[in-house]
Design a protein around this motif. Structure first.
Motif, PDB file in Angstrom:
ATOM      1  N   SER A  27       0.794  -1.233   0.000  1.00  0.00           N
ATOM      2  CA  SER A  27       0.000   0.000   0.000  1.00  0.00           C
ATOM      3  C   SER A  27       0.826   1.282   0.000  1.00  0.00           C
ATOM      4  O   SER A  27       0.516   2.217  -0.747  1.00  0.00           O
ATOM      5  N   PHE A  86      -8.322   7.707  -5.102  1.00  0.00           N
ATOM      6  CA  PHE A  86      -7.988   6.331  -4.745  1.00  0.00           C
ATOM      7  C   PHE A  86      -7.196   6.309  -3.445  1.00  0.00           C
ATOM      8  O   PHE A  86      -6.310   7.134  -3.239  1.00  0.00           O
ATOM      9  N   TRP A  89      -4.589   1.610  -0.412  1.00  0.00           N
ATOM     10  CA  TRP A  89      -4.956   0.204  -0.570  1.00  0.00           C
ATOM     11  C   TRP A  89      -5.467  -0.068  -1.978  1.00  0.00           C
ATOM     12  O   TRP A  89      -5.098  -1.061  -2.610  1.00  0.00           O
ATOM     13  N   GLN A  90      -6.315   0.822  -2.485  1.00  0.00           N
ATOM     14  CA  GLN A  90      -6.863   0.635  -3.826  1.00  0.00           C
ATOM     15  C   GLN A  90      -5.775   0.730  -4.895  1.00  0.00           C
ATOM     16  O   GLN A  90      -5.765  -0.053  -5.859  1.00  0.00           O
ATOM     17  N   VAL A  93      -3.860  -2.472  -4.976  1.00  0.00           N
ATOM     18  CA  VAL A  93      -4.601  -3.525  -5.680  1.00  0.00           C
ATOM     19  C   VAL A  93      -4.439  -3.375  -7.187  1.00  0.00           C
ATOM     20  O   VAL A  93      -4.190  -4.351  -7.913  1.00  0.00           O
ATOM     21  N   TYR A 146     -10.121  -2.472 -11.473  1.00  0.00           N
ATOM     22  CA  TYR A 146     -10.834  -1.201 -11.332  1.00  0.00           C
ATOM     23  C   TYR A 146     -12.329  -1.442 -11.109  1.00  0.00           C
ATOM     24  O   TYR A 146     -12.953  -0.811 -10.247  1.00  0.00           O
ATOM     25  N   TYR A 148     -13.638  -4.178  -9.903  1.00  0.00           N
ATOM     26  CA  TYR A 148     -13.759  -4.799  -8.583  1.00  0.00           C
ATOM     27  C   TYR A 148     -13.775  -3.741  -7.480  1.00  0.00           C
ATOM     28  O   TYR A 148     -14.591  -3.794  -6.548  1.00  0.00           O
ATOM     29  N   LEU A 149     -12.878  -2.766  -7.593  1.00  0.00           N
ATOM     30  CA  LEU A 149     -12.819  -1.711  -6.584  1.00  0.00           C
ATOM     31  C   LEU A 149     -14.082  -0.853  -6.597  1.00  0.00           C
ATOM     32  O   LEU A 149     -14.571  -0.435  -5.540  1.00  0.00           O
ATOM     33  N   LYS A 150     -14.628  -0.592  -7.774  1.00  0.00           N
ATOM     34  CA  LYS A 150     -15.867   0.195  -7.861  1.00  0.00           C
ATOM     35  C   LYS A 150     -17.024  -0.554  -7.194  1.00  0.00           C
ATOM     36  O   LYS A 150     -17.802   0.037  -6.432  1.00  0.00           O
ATOM     37  N   ARG A 152     -16.796  -2.943  -4.910  1.00  0.00           N
ATOM     38  CA  ARG A 152     -16.557  -3.038  -3.469  1.00  0.00           C
ATOM     39  C   ARG A 152     -16.849  -1.705  -2.783  1.00  0.00           C
ATOM     40  O   ARG A 152     -17.441  -1.675  -1.696  1.00  0.00           O
ATOM     41  N   ASP A 153     -16.454  -0.610  -3.410  1.00  0.00           N
ATOM     42  CA  ASP A 153     -16.708   0.701  -2.817  1.00  0.00           C
ATOM     43  C   ASP A 153     -18.210   0.961  -2.719  1.00  0.00           C
ATOM     44  O   ASP A 153     -18.697   1.476  -1.710  1.00  0.00           O
TER      45      ASP A 153
END
Length: 360
Positions: A27, A86, A89-90, A93, A146, A148-150, A152-153
């Motif tokens: 990170s 971002f 952590w993001q 990833v 990207y 996946y992060l969207k 999850r957020d």
């Protein structure tokens, strides 16, 4: 089979833990992972352009256009990532996903090159092919990470909003109960003339309780624990106004569940049985291969209504709120259970809960 499943689950858990530790470690330098991979891809492309490849410069440009463009894009994204909101952590990833995509696609390209070389000799040097494979792998994994992060957020924000809603409903329900209790006290003092008022107040109180149960039924069930179905059923029966109704327990099984939500499930099923079957109804809690069931000897649910029985507002009782069975369904969704309504042996309703997990 059980030991193999446990071993697979343990292995997956170890992998998730290792990946999480890797992301946490990376990170602080997540942005530099993107910048560094972009610089490396661009530098390799430049080196291959000037040293290897086709004698025609135009063909060289076409061969290396994609990895150069991707490399420059990664450099730009690495520097701009923090300005686009971002977290460290993001970014880590994204950076690790890009590196993983590069490595995987290089392996695939190398394998394909080896297969082709077994059929016929390939005089051309494969470096530009490997660079293009790295570029494609980096882009695909970046897009996947990207998205996946969207997702999850969005899920995190929805969870926060859900918890706030549950808190508001809990607070309002608590505040409503006090004036309801006072109003019921005065209504009782008024005698028989206030019977409709007492009934209306009791209906409001029931709706408040069911709204509160519905709110809590959507909460996470991550902390499942072994629960004795018989014990929870008896506890739930004790808090429901059963009058002359009877409860029969025909199971000694344990299931993995969230205890409070399982209590709400039984309470709503018991109330539903008494509302529709009368105060002399007999309710049976038993088990079968896939889970457990709750059955009664009341009038049952018509086959034509079984598809809509779990929808909000469905009720055939004059005093029903139409939320009880919907709460049951929400609790099943939270536990990843399947619920179905059929006819019991006595001709009443039988609710079957399948897909239930059992303790080892």
């Amino acid at each position: 089979m059980s030991s193999q499943t446990d071993l697979l689950g343990s292995s997956l858990s170890s992998i998730r833990t290792a990946v999480g530790h890797l992301v946490d470690t990376a990170s602080p330098m997540g942005g530099w992972l993107l910048v560094g991979s972009g610089i490396g891809l661009t530098a390799l492309s430049e080196l291959v352009f000037f040293v290897y490849g086709n004698a025609n410069p135009g063909i060289r440009v076409l061969e290396l256009l994609l990895p150069m463009a991707v490399g420059i894009g990664l450099i730009w994204v690495g520097f701009q990532s923090r300005q686009h909101g971002f977290s460290s952590w993001q970014i880590a990833v994204l950076g690790l996903s890009v590196l993983l995509g590069m490595g995987v696609f290089v392996v695939i390209a190398t394998y394909m090159r080896l297969l082709l070389s077994l059929e016929q000799p390939l005089p051309a040097k494969p470096l530009y092919l490997l660079l293009n494979a790295m570029a494609i792998g980096a882009v695909l994994n970046f897009v996947y990470a990207y998205q996946y992060l969207k997702i999850r957020d969005r899920a995190d924000r929805l969870a926060v909003r859900r918890d706030r809603l549950v808190g508001v409903i809990s607070l309002v329900s608590h505040d409503i109960r006090n004036p309801l209790t006072v109003a019921k006290g005065y209504a009782d003092m008024a005698g028989e003339h206030a019977a409709p008022l007492v009934e209306a107040l009791e209906r409001i109180e029931t709706m408040v309780q069911e709204l509160l149960a519905l709110a809590h039924s959507t909460q996470s069930t991550a902390a499942l624990e072994p629960v004795a179905v018989a014990a929870i059923a008896r506890e739930s029966w004790g808090v429901v106004e059963t009058e002359a109704a009877d409860l029969e327990i025909a199971t000694e099984t344990e299931v993995l569940a969230e205890p409070d939500q399982l209590r709400h499930l039984f309470e709503n099923l018991f109330r539903n049985a008494i509302e529709h079957g009368g105060t002399a109804v007999t309710v049976t809690v038993g088990d079968f291969a896939g889970g457990f069931y709750v059955a009664d000897d009341g009038p049952g649910i018509p086959e034509s209504d079984r598809e809509t029985a779990f929808e909000p507002g469905y009720t055939t009782a004059e005093s029903g709120t139409g939320l009880g069975l919907n709460i049951v369904q929400e609790i099943c969704v939270a536990h990843d259970w399947e619920v179905a309504v059929t006819e019991s042996r006595a001709g009443g309703a039988r609710f079957e809960f399948d897909g239930v997990e059992f303790p080892d």
